[in-house]
Design a protein around this motif. Structure first.
Motif, short mmCIF file in Angstrom:
data_model
loop_
_atom_site.label_atom_id
_atom_site.label_comp_id
_atom_site.label_asym_id
_atom_site.label_seq_id
_atom_site.Cartn_x
_atom_site.Cartn_y
_atom_site.Cartn_z
N GLU A 108 0.84 -1.19 0.00
CA GLU A 108 0.00 0.00 0.00
C GLU A 108 0.88 1.24 0.00
O GLU A 108 2.06 1.20 0.35
CB GLU A 108 -0.95 0.00 1.20
CG GLU A 108 -0.24 -0.04 2.54
CD GLU A 108 -1.19 -0.06 3.72
OE1 GLU A 108 -1.68 1.03 4.09
OE2 GLU A 108 -1.43 -1.14 4.28
N LEU A 109 0.30 2.35 -0.39
CA LEU A 109 1.03 3.61 -0.50
C LEU A 109 1.76 3.96 0.79
O LEU A 109 2.87 4.48 0.77
CB LEU A 109 0.06 4.72 -0.89
CG LEU A 109 0.66 5.97 -1.50
CD1 LEU A 109 1.46 5.66 -2.76
CD2 LEU A 109 -0.45 6.97 -1.80
N GLU A 110 1.15 3.64 1.91
CA GLU A 110 1.75 3.97 3.21
C GLU A 110 3.09 3.27 3.42
O GLU A 110 3.97 3.79 4.11
CB GLU A 110 0.79 3.61 4.34
CG GLU A 110 1.14 4.22 5.68
CD GLU A 110 1.02 5.74 5.72
OE1 GLU A 110 1.44 6.32 6.73
OE2 GLU A 110 0.52 6.36 4.74
N HIS A 111 3.29 2.13 2.79
CA HIS A 111 4.58 1.44 2.89
C HIS A 111 5.67 2.28 2.23
O HIS A 111 6.80 2.33 2.70
CB HIS A 111 4.51 0.05 2.27
CG HIS A 111 3.48 -0.82 2.90
ND1 HIS A 111 2.95 -1.92 2.26
CD2 HIS A 111 2.87 -0.76 4.12
CE1 HIS A 111 2.06 -2.49 3.05
NE2 HIS A 111 1.99 -1.80 4.17
N GLY A 112 5.35 2.96 1.13
CA GLY A 112 6.30 3.85 0.48
C GLY A 112 6.62 5.06 1.34
O GLY A 112 7.74 5.59 1.29
N ALA A 113 5.65 5.50 2.15
CA ALA A 113 5.87 6.64 3.03
C ALA A 113 6.92 6.34 4.10
O ALA A 113 7.52 7.26 4.66
CB ALA A 113 4.56 7.06 3.69
N LEU A 114 7.16 5.07 4.36
CA LEU A 114 8.21 4.70 5.32
C LEU A 114 9.59 5.18 4.87
O LEU A 114 10.51 5.26 5.69
CB LEU A 114 8.24 3.18 5.52
CG LEU A 114 7.04 2.58 6.24
CD1 LEU A 114 7.03 1.07 6.09
CD2 LEU A 114 7.06 2.98 7.71
N TRP A 115 9.77 5.49 3.60
CA TRP A 115 11.06 5.90 3.06
C TRP A 115 11.35 7.39 3.32
O TRP A 115 12.50 7.83 3.20
CB TRP A 115 11.10 5.59 1.56
CG TRP A 115 12.41 5.82 0.90
CD1 TRP A 115 12.66 6.61 -0.20
CD2 TRP A 115 13.69 5.25 1.26
NE1 TRP A 115 13.99 6.56 -0.52
CE2 TRP A 115 14.64 5.74 0.35
CE3 TRP A 115 14.10 4.38 2.27
CZ2 TRP A 115 15.99 5.38 0.41
CZ3 TRP A 115 15.44 4.02 2.34
CH2 TRP A 115 16.36 4.52 1.42
N HIS A 116 10.34 8.17 3.67
CA HIS A 116 10.54 9.62 3.86
C HIS A 116 11.70 9.91 4.81
O HIS A 116 12.64 10.61 4.47
CB HIS A 116 9.27 10.29 4.42
CG HIS A 116 8.21 10.48 3.39
ND1 HIS A 116 8.40 11.22 2.25
CD2 HIS A 116 6.94 10.05 3.35
CE1 HIS A 116 7.30 11.22 1.54
NE2 HIS A 116 6.39 10.51 2.19
N ASN A 117 11.63 9.40 6.00
CA ASN A 117 12.63 9.71 7.02
C ASN A 117 14.00 9.11 6.70
O ASN A 117 14.99 9.84 6.62
CB ASN A 117 12.09 9.26 8.38
CG ASN A 117 12.99 9.66 9.51
OD1 ASN A 117 14.14 9.25 9.56
ND2 ASN A 117 12.48 10.45 10.43
N PRO A 118 14.13 7.81 6.50
CA PRO A 118 15.47 7.25 6.27
C PRO A 118 16.12 7.72 4.97
O PRO A 118 17.34 7.92 4.93
CB PRO A 118 15.26 5.74 6.26
CG PRO A 118 13.80 5.50 6.21
CD PRO A 118 13.11 6.77 6.59
N GLY A 119 15.35 7.94 3.94
CA GLY A 119 15.92 8.41 2.68
C GLY A 119 16.35 9.87 2.75
O GLY A 119 17.46 10.23 2.35
N GLY A 120 15.47 10.69 3.29
CA GLY A 120 15.77 12.12 3.37
C GLY A 120 16.90 12.44 4.32
O GLY A 120 17.83 13.18 3.98
N TYR A 121 16.85 11.88 5.50
CA TYR A 121 17.89 12.20 6.48
C TYR A 121 19.25 11.64 6.08
O TYR A 121 20.28 12.24 6.40
CB TYR A 121 17.48 11.75 7.88
CG TYR A 121 16.53 12.74 8.50
CD1 TYR A 121 17.00 13.91 9.08
CD2 TYR A 121 15.16 12.53 8.45
CE1 TYR A 121 16.12 14.84 9.61
CE2 TYR A 121 14.27 13.45 8.98
CZ TYR A 121 14.76 14.61 9.57
OH TYR A 121 13.89 15.54 10.08
N ALA A 122 19.29 10.54 5.37
CA ALA A 122 20.57 10.00 4.91
C ALA A 122 21.26 11.00 3.98
O ALA A 122 22.44 11.30 4.14
CB ALA A 122 20.36 8.67 4.20
#
Length: 194
Positions: free
Chosen positions: A92-106
């Motif tokens: 589901e789309l919400e699973h993709g939202a899990l990438w916001h924090n780890p991808g952005g902060y990296a």
């Protein structure tokens, strides 16, 4: 939370000399890195998923390093960034939202604590799905010359039980940027916007 299982990485880098006008003094490099990973929540509804963001943090750092290395000019050359995810059909789309924090902060960490929010997009799709990753300046989201995007996709991903998580970076403005607005040289650096 479950372990992060990577099936494959894809790295792409474009070197753009011109867009029909005069050749740039310095070619723009625009790149993306994709990790195709197992979606541990595929096929069922799971209420508590936020812990997986912590599990994704090392992947985010690894991907950001891979992309900086592929672009080849070091972290100090990066001026634009963005991120995104394509979730397989059993997710589901919400699973993709899990990438916001780890991808952005990296990316922000490896680029010297960049100030601007990392623009993002996500969608659900099957193998071969393409996605446009939005890009803005790393320190000021209002710098128009750096509004850009890079199209990314993997021929055989994501499978229904996978996600493709994506980071994108550029070394500068669009090659023939000339629509005015805040210039990169005029960034105040106070709020990530201007």
């Amino acid at each position: 939370m479950p372990a992060v299982v990577v099936r494959k990485f894809l790295v792409q880098v474009e070197e753009i000399f011109h867009e029909g006008g005069p050749p740039a003094a310095r070619p723009l490099k625009r790149g993306a890195v994709v990790a195709v990973i197992a979606n541990p929540f595929a096929g069922r509804y799971v209420e508590e998923i936020t812990g997986f963001m912590d599990d994704l943090k090392p992947l985010g750092l690894d991907m950001a390093r891979r992309l900086i290395d592929a672009i080849g000019d070091g972290a100090s050359a990066i001026e634009g960034y963005g991120k995104g995810a394509i979730v397989g059909a059993a997710g589901e789309l919400e699973h993709g939202a899990l990438w916001h924090n780890p991808g952005g902060y990296a990316m922000r960490e490896l680029l010297g604590n960049a100030r601007a929010i990392v623009p993002s997009t996500k969608k659900v799709g099957g193998p071969g799905t393409r996605i446009d990753i939005p890009i803005t300046h790393i320190n000021a989201s209002y710098v128009r010359s750096h509004f850009d995007a890079i199209e990314v996709g993997v021929t055989d991903a994501p499978r229904a039980d996978e996600m493709a998580v994506i980071l994108a970076m550029t070394t500068g403005a669009r090659v023939h940027a000339r629509v005015g607005g805040l210039a990169a040289a005029d960034i105040k650096g106070e709020d990530g916007l201007r």
